[in-house]
Motif scaffolding. Structure first.
Motif, PDB file in Angstrom:
ATOM      1  N   MET A   1      15.580 -45.549  17.087  1.00  0.00           N
ATOM      2  CA  MET A   1      15.291 -46.545  18.104  1.00  0.00           C
ATOM      3  C   MET A   1      14.539 -45.914  19.259  1.00  0.00           C
ATOM      4  O   MET A   1      14.717 -44.730  19.575  1.00  0.00           O
ATOM      5  N   ALA A   2      13.690 -46.724  19.884  1.00  0.00           N
ATOM      6  CA  ALA A   2      12.928 -46.304  21.053  1.00  0.00           C
ATOM      7  C   ALA A   2      12.795 -47.491  21.992  1.00  0.00           C
ATOM      8  O   ALA A   2      12.804 -48.649  21.542  1.00  0.00           O
ATOM      9  N   PRO A   3      12.688 -47.254  23.292  1.00  0.00           N
ATOM     10  CA  PRO A   3      12.448 -48.370  24.204  1.00  0.00           C
ATOM     11  C   PRO A   3      11.121 -49.049  23.867  1.00  0.00           C
ATOM     12  O   PRO A   3      10.133 -48.374  23.550  1.00  0.00           O
ATOM     13  N   VAL A   4      11.096 -50.372  23.916  1.00  0.00           N
ATOM     14  CA  VAL A   4       9.847 -51.099  23.670  1.00  0.00           C
ATOM     15  C   VAL A   4       8.767 -50.648  24.652  1.00  0.00           C
ATOM     16  O   VAL A   4       7.586 -50.546  24.302  1.00  0.00           O
ATOM     17  N   ALA A   5       9.174 -50.328  25.885  1.00  0.00           N
ATOM     18  CA  ALA A   5       8.207 -49.898  26.892  1.00  0.00           C
ATOM     19  C   ALA A   5       7.647 -48.508  26.627  1.00  0.00           C
ATOM     20  O   ALA A   5       6.625 -48.134  27.207  1.00  0.00           O
ATOM     21  N   ASP A   6       8.296 -47.734  25.757  1.00  0.00           N
ATOM     22  CA  ASP A   6       7.846 -46.365  25.455  1.00  0.00           C
ATOM     23  C   ASP A   6       8.133 -46.075  23.978  1.00  0.00           C
ATOM     24  O   ASP A   6       8.971 -45.254  23.641  1.00  0.00           O
ATOM     25  N   PRO A   7       7.436 -46.762  23.071  1.00  0.00           N
ATOM     26  CA  PRO A   7       7.800 -46.706  21.646  1.00  0.00           C
ATOM     27  C   PRO A   7       7.599 -45.352  20.982  1.00  0.00           C
ATOM     28  O   PRO A   7       8.132 -45.131  19.888  1.00  0.00           O
ATOM     29  N   ASP A   8       6.860 -44.466  21.604  1.00  0.00           N
ATOM     30  CA  ASP A   8       6.640 -43.142  21.022  1.00  0.00           C
ATOM     31  C   ASP A   8       7.705 -42.134  21.442  1.00  0.00           C
ATOM     32  O   ASP A   8       7.593 -40.948  21.112  1.00  0.00           O
ATOM     33  N   ARG A   9       8.740 -42.602  22.167  1.00  0.00           N
ATOM     34  CA  ARG A   9       9.806 -41.698  22.612  1.00  0.00           C
ATOM     35  C   ARG A   9      11.134 -42.147  22.019  1.00  0.00           C
ATOM     36  O   ARG A   9      11.895 -42.870  22.663  1.00  0.00           O
ATOM     37  N   PRO A  10      11.457 -41.733  20.782  1.00  0.00           N
ATOM     38  CA  PRO A  10      12.749 -42.114  20.193  1.00  0.00           C
ATOM     39  C   PRO A  10      13.901 -41.573  21.039  1.00  0.00           C
ATOM     40  O   PRO A  10      13.846 -40.448  21.549  1.00  0.00           O
ATOM     41  N   VAL A  11      14.955 -42.392  21.178  1.00  0.00           N
ATOM     42  CA  VAL A  11      16.110 -41.976  21.962  1.00  0.00           C
ATOM     43  C   VAL A  11      17.364 -41.788  21.103  1.00  0.00           C
ATOM     44  O   VAL A  11      18.333 -41.183  21.541  1.00  0.00           O
ATOM     45  N   ALA A  12      17.345 -42.308  19.876  1.00  0.00           N
ATOM     46  CA  ALA A  12      18.486 -42.132  18.975  1.00  0.00           C
ATOM     47  C   ALA A  12      17.990 -42.258  17.535  1.00  0.00           C
ATOM     48  O   ALA A  12      17.076 -43.034  17.245  1.00  0.00           O
ATOM     49  N   ARG A  13      18.606 -41.474  16.665  1.00  0.00           N
ATOM     50  CA  ARG A  13      18.256 -41.510  15.246  1.00  0.00           C
ATOM     51  C   ARG A  13      19.521 -41.393  14.419  1.00  0.00           C
ATOM     52  O   ARG A  13      20.409 -40.583  14.743  1.00  0.00           O
ATOM     53  N   VAL A  14      19.636 -42.198  13.373  1.00  0.00           N
ATOM     54  CA  VAL A  14      20.719 -42.078  12.401  1.00  0.00           C
ATOM     55  C   VAL A  14      20.099 -41.795  11.040  1.00  0.00           C
ATOM     56  O   VAL A  14      19.146 -42.470  10.630  1.00  0.00           O
ATOM     57  N   THR A  15      20.616 -40.790  10.356  1.00  0.00           N
ATOM     58  CA  THR A  15      20.243 -40.546   8.972  1.00  0.00           C
ATOM     59  C   THR A  15      21.468 -40.790   8.102  1.00  0.00           C
ATOM     60  O   THR A  15      22.599 -40.492   8.498  1.00  0.00           O
ATOM     61  N   GLY A  16      21.223 -41.335   6.932  1.00  0.00           N
ATOM     62  CA  GLY A  16      22.323 -41.646   6.027  1.00  0.00           C
ATOM     63  C   GLY A  16      22.032 -41.128   4.623  1.00  0.00           C
ATOM     64  O   GLY A  16      20.980 -41.428   4.059  1.00  0.00           O
TER      65      GLY A  16
END
Length: 261
Positions: free
Chosen positions: A93-108
């Protein structure tokens, strides 16, 4: 429409867009999200990606890449390791205002199930529930995320705190929520349940939450038997055994940044 952590908005060209509600707000600060709602939303994205594959999730790993703001967010999925028996699926996920800066990632990690009923074992017996205990005198009445969950404290076991938790709200609007998503809606709280330090004296924020499941959870209420270990140089770890009402389902672990206030 039920209370929920996210509202689904119009999709973007490269992913799905959601509005974060006030119920995602963290006890560490009102401008950032608690770790559980982002983990649950990204788990939903992974489960949606796996739909029809015949695979089931055996491990989920949340990495918090930055402060997750309470704002509109973009969720994208990918499959770094496709396969018919073993696959690795990722959602970020990334803020819509800054889509190139992911803030959280889940791998499964998703695996192909088979019949191992005769070999099935649990290394921990099911929890015996005792009388409810009072909550520790910190955090648990804070607004935001903590107002959206019920927490029943049980007897300590072998130096570990035990609490049963369930979320009282939905994940995304009125959309169905799986038991696995329900587990991820509370599992990040293991750090608070097993806290070895007082939050008014120390900060101990987790950078990740890693969950291993030898069977899928059932229901909407889950117990964490959690404890923390704090090292001498500002790094700690919280580990927990996870239970549903049928018994032991898996484990979680979290890395902590520990700083005196």
């Amino acid at each position: 429409m039920t209370d929920c952590y996210y509202h689904r908005l119009d999709a973007a060209a490269d992913g799905a867009v959601f509005a974060s509600t006030d119920l995602t707000r963290s006890n560490w600060g009102p401008q950032i999200q608690h770790g559980s709602p982002p983990m649950a939303l990204l788990t939903k994205a992974i489960e949606d990606q796996l739909a029809g594959s015949g695979l089931r999730i055996g491990r989920l790993s949340l990495d918090i890449l930055g402060a997750v703001p309470v704002t509109e967010i973009l969720v994208r999925t990918s499959t770094p390791r496709p396969g018919r028996r073993i696959a690795l699926v990722a959602a970020e996920m990334a803020p819509v205002a800054d889509p190139d800066r992911p803030v959280a990632r889940v791998t499964g990690w998703a695996l192909a199930p088979s019949d191992t009923v005769e070999a099935a074992t649990d290394r921990h017996p099911a929890l015996t529930q005792g009388d409810a205990r009072p909550a520790p005198d910190y955090w648990w009445t804070d607004p935001g995320y903590l107002s959206s969950v019920q927490c029943r404290w049980d007897d300590e076991q072998a130096g570990a705190r035990v609490a049963w938790m369930r979320s009282t709200v939905g994940l995304v609007d009125d959309e169905p929520t799986t038991a696995l998503q329900r587990l991820t809606m509370v599992v990040d709280s293991a750090n608070g349940i097993g806290a070895a330090l007082r939050p008014d004296r120390h900060m101990f924020m987790n950078t990740d939450t890693v969950v291993h499941l030898h069977r899928l959870p059932a229901g909407d209420e889950f117990a964490m038997r959690a404890r923390a270990s704090i090292g001498p140089d500002g790094i700690g770890v919280t580990t927990a055994e996870l239970f549903d009402h049928d018994g032991f389902i898996g484990t979680s672990a979290q890395t902590l940044l520990v700083q005196a206030r």
